[in-house]
Design an enzyme around this catalytic site. Structure first.
Site, PDB file in Angstrom:
ATOM      1  N   LEU A   1       0.906  -1.019   0.308  1.00  0.00           N
ATOM      2  CA  LEU A   1      -0.037  -0.118   0.154  1.00  0.00           C
ATOM      3  C   LEU A   1       1.004   1.243   0.079  1.00  0.00           C
ATOM      4  CD1 LEU A   1      -3.071  -1.253   2.171  1.00  0.00           C
ATOM      5  CD2 LEU A   1      -2.928  -1.112  -0.094  1.00  0.00           C
TER       6      LEU A   1
ATOM      7  N   LYS B   1       5.474   0.006  12.941  1.00  0.00           N
ATOM      8  CA  LYS B   1       4.663   1.069  11.679  1.00  0.00           C
ATOM      9  C   LYS B   1       3.737   2.378  12.565  1.00  0.00           C
ATOM     10  CE  LYS B   1       4.094  -3.575   9.852  1.00  0.00           C
ATOM     11  NZ  LYS B   1       2.490  -4.137   9.828  1.00  0.00           N
TER      12      LYS B   1
END
Length: 818
Positions: A617, A686
């Site tokens: 993504l 993340k």
């Protein structure tokens, strides 16, 4: 009349001489031909070695003379019928006896002089030309042999004699006016001084002999026959994609030859240039090839070339010497004294550059003469050095010159910018630069270790209309790495055809084996090749990448290994881009993360890690685009674990929680150790990376983790982890029941707001953007100054080997396009 010159490789043996005879015979049907020949290949070196061995008192010179004799005997016997061999064999025997007598004298005296070296070296051309002339006569050609010493007159500067052009031209003209023949054979390289003593013309001397004859007789052309198809855009030993130059001007050829293009030597060009005689460089072993035309009348030259640069050449064994000091500023004469000092020692200056402040002057010389230069310059400026007005001579060694040559570079903006940009992007440091006012040559001094890379980088920049070479080194060949190799194989032809990009996997490694192949590892049989590779070593792998020093190199980390992440800085400092699937580096202490980013910037490399968040993504790329365009990140909400989303989407109470986690691991959605996912540590990394890319200086310990896992399950082995989860099924069942009672779904959410970050399990209502998230999908909501209420949403598969590999592939393409 035409003049043909054949080099040592063209006349190395009888078979080659027969090829030469066929070329000359065919040409002689249309015109008179003067054939200038070198010694049989390797003979000149043997002659000089014999003399030097004798001077050192080594009797091996006798064996070398026997080898010289045998080589010529073999040529005579292979070229001449038995009945015609006797006279030539006697001539060879007489000559080698003379050579032995000279060497015996040198052996007794233990001394050899330049004069003796010239006398020895001259036998090579003298013998080869006699044999070749006799061989031509066997083909029914009308042939005259002429000793070049009878019309090439020089000074007494032995081993590199200077030709007296006026008397030489007069004598050449006289000879060819008084003698008529279809073919003349002349030994190259040799002449005589005013006392009748044999001299040699130095490097490229046979070519120079041919050029002198061509100019004197106003030849229609000079043809220099080599073992190559012509002058090349670069040395083909350095640049495999080098091309033959079809047409080139005299001045361009002279520049290229001066800077290392050994097909022609600079003195060869001057005589024919003065008469505008075209010079052809052709291949003895492929005479049908057109070769290269140098100079000639304008109608014989292309007025518009495909490329603005004609060629790239290089000279090795260069040293830079620098004279510096505040006492030089505004004082005339320093340059003059420097060059006079070098001139007195017969040290040639190859390149000059001086700062506008007059504080320093830097020159490049042959490294062989470095110590002589140091002594003579320090002596010349001894007083200034003593008074500290000038510093002792500064010296840099192990350097080379790489030069870009082309007449069409003149007055064309941007050429030097492209040159320096291409070299800079590949980490090639330029120590000195020189560009003549004619703008035909841009010369750079660089480390010798970088020459091959520089030549290929520049050749790609200025000549490769076909494709750009990309060299990959891949560490980690598990599920994602193997998928990446498959994708590279699948897209190889597409990239080459549509993007003009030739992607070559040069090195691969897993935890057991590693493999390198400079011209590319087969993308079909890589598994078998790797299995037969050498034992894996991270340090050896990274050192080999640096040692190979290939252009457009990219290191691809498809591991989760902390030690591999520690190697990034070392690679970035060598201008090797890093594409990391591994999250450890970007989630390391902020100072380390920042240092890696800075290294990438300083050394013109890329540090890309898109797959650290959301697999393929475009999360990080979009975030960077927002900030670069002036937007400001206000907050981020995200479901960033494909593993946890998969687990909570599939956990419905009909199966145990541990079984669903096991399924996720088997399908490749989890990290190698699933606890990284379930503990929230992976999600913490993340959101930390997104926070940093948003401009916040956060550390891992700054992130609040609302873990849903029982602490008892996070200890011990992976096997014990699964047993504990099974035992704690009631805990997970309660979490599910509470969410259902609240008409919600369980989502493990990461949040960033006001510079603070947290992760944890949340109840998500049906109206929330995070609600409709299925399978292994991820979603990221960016709330920014431009998207204050309705967020910018990125959503899609956030785990899986295929999509992660495609994200790594996309980063490789981004790095390639820089």
């Amino acid at each position: 009349m035409q003049v043909f010159k054949f080099g040592g490789s063209s006349v190395a043996n009888a078979n080659n001489i027969k090829k030469v005879a066929a070329i000359v015979s065919n040409a002689a049907k249309k015109d008179s031909i003067v054939v200038v020949v070198s010694a049989l290949g390797g003979i000149t070196d043997l002659l000089l070695q014999a003399g030097k061995e004798a001077a050192n008192g080594h009797t091996v010179y006798q064996e070398q003379i026997r080898e010289i004799e045998q080589r010529h005997f073999e040529a005579v016997r292979a070229l001449m019928p038995v009945a015609s061999q006797s006279a030539l064999l006697s001539l060879v025997k007489k000559a080698t006896n003379e050579i032995e007598e000279i060497c015996n004298g040198i052996f007794l005296l233990r001394e050899i002089t330049p004069k003796n070296l010239d006398r020895l070296a001259a036998y090579g051309e003298w013998l080869s030309s006699q044999i070749i002339a006799a061989a031509f006569k066997q083909g029914d050609m009308q042939v005259l042999w002429k000793d070049a010493r009878e019309f090439i007159f020089t000074n007494s500067d032995f081993t590199n004699a200077e030709v007296d052009l006026a008397i030489t031209e007069k004598e050449i003209r006289k000879y060819f006016k008084e003698n008529k023949s279809n073919v003349f054979v002349v030994p190259g390289f040799i002449g005589r001084d005013g006392n009748g003593v044999t001299t040699t013309l130095g490097r490229g001397g046979s070519d120079y002999t041919a050029a002198l004859i061509a100019a004197a007789v106003d030849a229609t052309s000079l043809q220099v026959w080599k073992d190559v198809n012509g002058m090349m855009t670069a040395d083909p030993r350095m640049a495999p994609n080098a091309k033959v130059i079809e047409h080139i001007s005299y001045s361009e050829a002279m520049e290229l030859s001066h800077f290392g293009a050994k097909v022609l030597y600079p003195p060869t060009i001057q005589p024919v240039m003065s008469k505008n005689i075209p010079l052809y460089v052709k291949n003895t072993f492929a005479p049908e090839m057109p070769g290269t035309i140098v100079g000639g009348k304008s109608k014989e030259l292309k007025t518009i070339r495909e490329h603005i640069v004609s060629g790239i050449s290089s000279v090795n064994n260069i040293a830079l010497i620098s004279l510096e000091g505040s006492g030089m500023i505004g004082i005339p004469g320093f340059s003059k004294r420097l060059f006079e000092a070098l001139s007195q020692e017969r040290i040639n200056v190859v390149l000059i550059t001086q700062s506008s402040s007059e504080h320093s002057i830097c020159v490049a010389i042959d490294q062989r003469y470095l110590e002589r230069a140091r002594l003579v310059v320090d002596k010349a400026f001894a007083d200034e050095i003593l008074l500290k007005k000038v510093e002792p001579l500064k010296v840099e060694t192990n350097l080379s010159i790489v030069a870009l040559v082309g007449e069409q570079m003149k007055s064309l903006p941007g050429v030097s910018g492209r040159m320096f940009g291409a070299m800079g992007r590949n980490g090639i440091n330029i120590r000195a630069i020189a560009q003549g006012s004619s703008e035909k040559n841009i010369s750079t001094v660089i480390a010798t270790d970088d020459v091959r890379k520089a030549i290929n980088v520049l050749h790609e920049e200025f000549f490769e209309t076909s494709y750009k070479q990309l060299n990959l080194f891949i560490m980690g060949l598990g599920n994602v790495g193997a998928k990446l190799m498959d994708q590279l194989k699948q897209q190889h032809a597409f990239l080459k055809q549509h993007l003009k990009l030739n992607v070559s996997v040069v090195g691969i490694s897993n935890s057991r084996k590693m493999l390198f192949k400079e011209h590319g590892i087969s993308l079909s049989g890589w598994k078998e090749s790797l299995a037969a590779g050498e034992p894996a070593s991270l340090s050896d792998f990274t050192n080999e990448i640096i040692k190979r020093n290939l252009r457009n190199s990219i290191f691809v980390d498809v591991t989760a290994n902390q030690e591999v992440a520690k190697a990034y800085g070392k690679l970035l400092q060598k201008s090797i881009s890093v594409v990391a699937c591994n999250k450890i580096a970007a989630a390391s202490p902020f100072t380390e993360y920042k240092k890696l980013k800075e290294l990438a910037h300083v050394y013109n490399a890329r540090f890309l890690f898109e797959t650290n968040v959301g697999a393929a993504l475009p999360v990080i790329g979009t975030l960077n685009d927002l900030r670069r365009s002036g937007d400001e990140i206000k907050s981020i909400q995200a479901v960033l674990s494909g593993t946890l989303n998969f687990v909570f989407n599939h956990y419905d109470g009909t199966r145990k929680f541990a079984e669903v986690v096991k399924q996720a691991q088997e399908e490749g959605y989890t990290e190698p150790d699933p606890r990284l996912d379930l503990s929230g540590v992976d999600v913490m990394r993340k959101i930390l990376i997104l926070a940093r890319e948003s401009g916040f200086e956060l550390e891992m310990e700054d992130i609040v983790n609302h873990s849903f896992m029982p602490a008892s399950c996070m200890k011990g082995s992976v096997e014990e982890f699964y047993k504990c989860m099974a035992a704690e099924e009631a805990h997970f069942s309660n979490l599910l029941d509470a969410a259902r009672a609240d008409n919600s779904q369980l989502k493990f959410v990461a949040e960033l707001k006001d510079g603070k970050a947290s992760v944890g399990l949340q109840h998500i209502k049906p109206g929330n953007d995070l609600y409709h998230l299925y399978g292994k999908d991820n979603v990221v909501l960016f709330y920014t100054a431009r998207y204050p209420e309705q967020p910018l949403v990125i959503k899609g598969a956030g785990a899986g080997a295929d999509v992660t590999a495609s994200g790594v592939f996309a980063d490789i393409m981004r790095a390639a396009n820089e």
